[in-house]
Design a protein around this motif. Structure first.
Motif, PDB file in Angstrom:
ATOM      1  N   ARG A   1      37.245  36.381  36.307  1.00 38.13           N
ATOM      2  CA  ARG A   1      36.857  36.230  37.716  1.00 38.13           C
ATOM      3  C   ARG A   1      36.954  37.557  38.451  1.00 38.13           C
ATOM      4  O   ARG A   1      36.092  37.907  39.263  1.00 38.13           O
ATOM      5  CB  ARG A   1      37.750  35.182  38.381  1.00 38.13           C
ATOM      6  CG  ARG A   1      37.321  34.767  39.775  1.00 38.13           C
ATOM      7  CD  ARG A   1      38.295  33.725  40.317  1.00 38.13           C
ATOM      8  NE  ARG A   1      38.481  32.635  39.355  1.00 38.13           N
ATOM      9  CZ  ARG A   1      39.550  31.846  39.326  1.00 38.13           C
ATOM     10  NH1 ARG A   1      40.556  32.057  40.154  1.00 38.13           N
ATOM     11  NH2 ARG A   1      39.633  30.870  38.447  1.00 38.13           N
TER      12      ARG A   1
ATOM     13  N   LYS B   1      34.055  39.767  37.159  1.00 40.12           N
ATOM     14  CA  LYS B   1      32.778  39.275  37.678  1.00 40.12           C
ATOM     15  C   LYS B   1      32.593  39.669  39.139  1.00 40.12           C
ATOM     16  O   LYS B   1      31.537  40.186  39.535  1.00 40.12           O
ATOM     17  CB  LYS B   1      32.713  37.759  37.532  1.00 40.12           C
ATOM     18  CG  LYS B   1      31.479  37.124  38.149  1.00 40.12           C
ATOM     19  CD  LYS B   1      31.540  35.604  38.044  1.00 40.12           C
ATOM     20  CE  LYS B   1      30.335  34.950  38.711  1.00 40.12           C
ATOM     21  NZ  LYS B   1      30.401  33.473  38.625  1.00 40.12           N
ATOM     22  N   THR B   2      33.610  39.426  39.939  1.00 39.37           N
ATOM     23  CA  THR B   2      33.512  39.691  41.378  1.00 39.37           C
ATOM     24  C   THR B   2      33.283  41.169  41.648  1.00 39.37           C
ATOM     25  O   THR B   2      32.407  41.552  42.434  1.00 39.37           O
ATOM     26  CB  THR B   2      34.790  39.221  42.082  1.00 39.37           C
ATOM     27  OG1 THR B   2      34.953  37.811  41.871  1.00 39.37           O
ATOM     28  CG2 THR B   2      34.726  39.496  43.578  1.00 39.37           C
TER      29      THR B   2
ATOM     30  N   ALA C   1      29.706  42.935  42.855  1.00 44.70           N
ATOM     31  CA  ALA C   1      29.676  43.584  44.173  1.00 44.70           C
ATOM     32  C   ALA C   1      29.094  44.987  44.078  1.00 44.70           C
ATOM     33  O   ALA C   1      28.351  45.423  44.954  1.00 44.70           O
ATOM     34  CB  ALA C   1      31.081  43.621  44.766  1.00 44.70           C
TER      35      ALA C   1
ATOM     36  N   PRO D   1      38.862  44.095  44.105  1.00 37.83           N
ATOM     37  CA  PRO D   1      38.568  42.848  43.397  1.00 37.83           C
ATOM     38  C   PRO D   1      39.542  41.772  43.810  1.00 37.83           C
ATOM     39  O   PRO D   1      40.732  42.012  43.985  1.00 37.83           O
ATOM     40  CB  PRO D   1      38.722  43.224  41.926  1.00 37.83           C
ATOM     41  CG  PRO D   1      39.619  44.415  41.927  1.00 37.83           C
ATOM     42  CD  PRO D   1      39.347  45.142  43.209  1.00 37.83           C
ATOM     43  N   LYS D   2      39.051  40.567  43.969  1.00 39.08           N
ATOM     44  CA  LYS D   2      39.874  39.463  44.420  1.00 39.08           C
ATOM     45  C   LYS D   2      40.320  38.626  43.232  1.00 39.08           C
ATOM     46  O   LYS D   2      39.503  38.085  42.489  1.00 39.08           O
ATOM     47  CB  LYS D   2      39.099  38.572  45.415  1.00 39.08           C
ATOM     48  CG  LYS D   2      38.647  39.346  46.648  1.00 39.08           C
ATOM     49  CD  LYS D   2      39.821  39.925  47.417  1.00 39.08           C
ATOM     50  CE  LYS D   2      39.335  40.666  48.677  1.00 39.08           C
ATOM     51  NZ  LYS D   2      40.437  41.301  49.398  1.00 39.08           N
TER      52      LYS D   2
END
Length: 332
Positions: free
Chosen positions: A257, A260-261, A265, A328-329
Motif C-alpha cells: 500500500r 502503491k500510494t 503519486a 507515503p501514507k
C-alpha cells in the motif's frame, strides 16, 4: 550442512528474471550504481552484476549474518561490490559516506529473508521453537519477548491489529498480559501454544496457521519495518538519477500500500484542478514500469511457495524535482 549454508541452499530469489529485466536497462553505462537496499543473501544482486558488467553494487543490510553470506557469494565481483551495515532508511547517510551523488537502480526486497526464517534461534518462524527475538539486527533494540513483556493491552492490540490485521487482536492481547502475570513468554512454542488456545477453532480451520498474523505483527514492530519503509521510499527516489529505476518486492498489503500510494503519486500531475497550464514543477517525476502490482507466475509459485504473496511495483525517474515528495501514507 550448517544453518547458514542450509538457508543459502534453500534461498531462491523471487521474480529474479523479471527484476533483472526491469532494472538492467538503467545499469548499462560505465560507472552505473545499483543499490540493493535489502541485500539478504545477494541473489538478486548477483544476477544484476552478471547481467550488467558496467555496474557496481552498494548492498545494504542490517543483518550481520546476511552480510557475511552475501560477501562470500559476491566475492568474485571484487571491487565492484561494497556492502554496508545499515537499515534501508539510512540510504542517504550510506551514499554520503561513499561520496555517491546519484544512483541508477534501486531494489527493495521487503520482509524477512530465507536466512532469518530458516534459523530457529532467530525467532522469526512459528514452525520452529526458539527464543522470541525477531530482531534483524541483533546488536540492539527490544526483542519480541521484551515487547510481549512490557506492552500493555492497548499497545499490544494496536500492534496486532495494524501490523498483523489480526481480527482477534484484543482477545490475544488480553491473553498475553494474563499469561505473563504467571510466566513470561520467551519462546516461539510458548506463543504458538497461547495463540492456538485463544483463537477460535473455526477461524483456525479457515484462516491458516493461528500464529501467522501475530508473528508478522511482532516482527514489523520489533524492526520498525513500516516506519523505515515510509522513510526509505522518498529517500530512494531522491537518490535516483534521471532515467534511474526502482523496483519494490512487497509481501503483504501494508508494504504494498505504501509503495502503491507513493509511486502512483509521483506518476501523475500534481497541478491543482482548474489550472489552465500545467507548470513544470507539477508534472509527473516518475513513469510506472508495471501495470499495477505484478505477481509471480503460477510456475514460480509452485516451485517456490514464498513467492505466492509477492507484489512487484517498479518506476523510472523521468525528471528532477525541486518540490518535496508527498510522504507515503502507511497505517499510522
Amino acid at each position: 550442512m550448517s544453518s547458514g549454508a542450509l538457508a543459502e541452499h534453500r534461498h531462491v530469489p523471487v521474480l529474479l528474471d523479471r527484476v533483472t529485466q526491469v532494472l538492467a536497462p538503467a545499469l548499462q553505462e560505465p560507472g552505473s550504481v545499483l543499490v540493493d537496499a535489502t541485500l539478504g543473501l545477494g541473489g538478486h544482486a548477483e544476477a544484476l552484476l552478471a547481467a550488467c558488467p558496467n555496474a557496481r553494487l552498494v548492498g545494504i543490510d542490517r543483518d550481520r549474518a546476511a552480510r557475511e553470506r552475501a560477501h562470500e557469494r559476491l566475492a568474485p565481483y571484487g571491487e565492484r561490490v561494497r556492502i554496508e551495515a545499515a537499515v534501508y532508511d539510512e540510504l542517504p547517510e550510506v551514499l554520503d559516506r561513499l561520496q555517491i551523488v546519484q544512483v541508477h537502480a534501486i531494489l527493495f526486497d521487503l520482509g524477512v529473508s530465507s536466512l532469518q526464517l530458516d534459523a530457529a534461534d532467530r525467532g522469526f518462524a512459528y514452525r520452529f521453537d526458539g527464543p522470541l527475538d525477531m530482531r534483524m539486527d541483533q546488536s540492539g533494540g527490544p526483542s519480541a519477548a521484551e515487547i510481549l513483556r512490557e506492552y500493555d493491552v492497548p499497545a499490544l492490540t494496536r500492534v496486532l491489529r495494524e501490523y498483523g490485521e489480526e481480527r482477534y487482536a484484543p482477545k490475544i492481547a488480553r491473553a498475553i498480559v494474563a499469561q505473563r502475570d504467571r510466566a513470561p513468554l520467551t519462546s516461539s512454542a510458548d506463543l504458538v501454544e497461547l495463540l492456538t488456545r485463544v483463537i477460535p477453532a473455526a477461524a483456525q480451520r479457515s484462516g491458516g496457521h493461528p500464529a501467522k498474523r501475530t508473528f508478522q505483527a511482532l516482527r514489523i514492530e520489533v524492526n520498525d519495518e513500516l516506519g523505515a519503509w515510509e522513510r526509505a521510499l522518498p529517500a530512494a527516489i531522491d537518490a535516483l538519477a534521471i532515467g534511474g529505476r526502482i523496483a519494490v518486492l512487497s509481501y503483504h498489503s501494508l508494504e504494498d500500500r505504501i509503495a502503491k500510494t507513493f509511486l502512483a503519486a509521483g506518476a501523475r500531475s500534481s497541478a491543482p484542478l482548474g489550472l489552465p497550464v500545467e507548470l513544470p514543477e507539477h508534472q509527473p517525476y516518475l513513469r510506472l514500469l508495471t501495470r499495477g502490482a505484478e505477481e509471480a507466475p503460477a510456475t514460480e509459485q509452485a516451485a517456490n511457495p514464498r513467492s505466492a504473496s509477492v507484489r512487484l511495483r517498479a518506476a523510472e525517474r523521468i525528471r528532477s524535482s525541486t518540490t518535496p515528495h508527498p510522504a507515503p501514507k502507511g497505517t499510522r
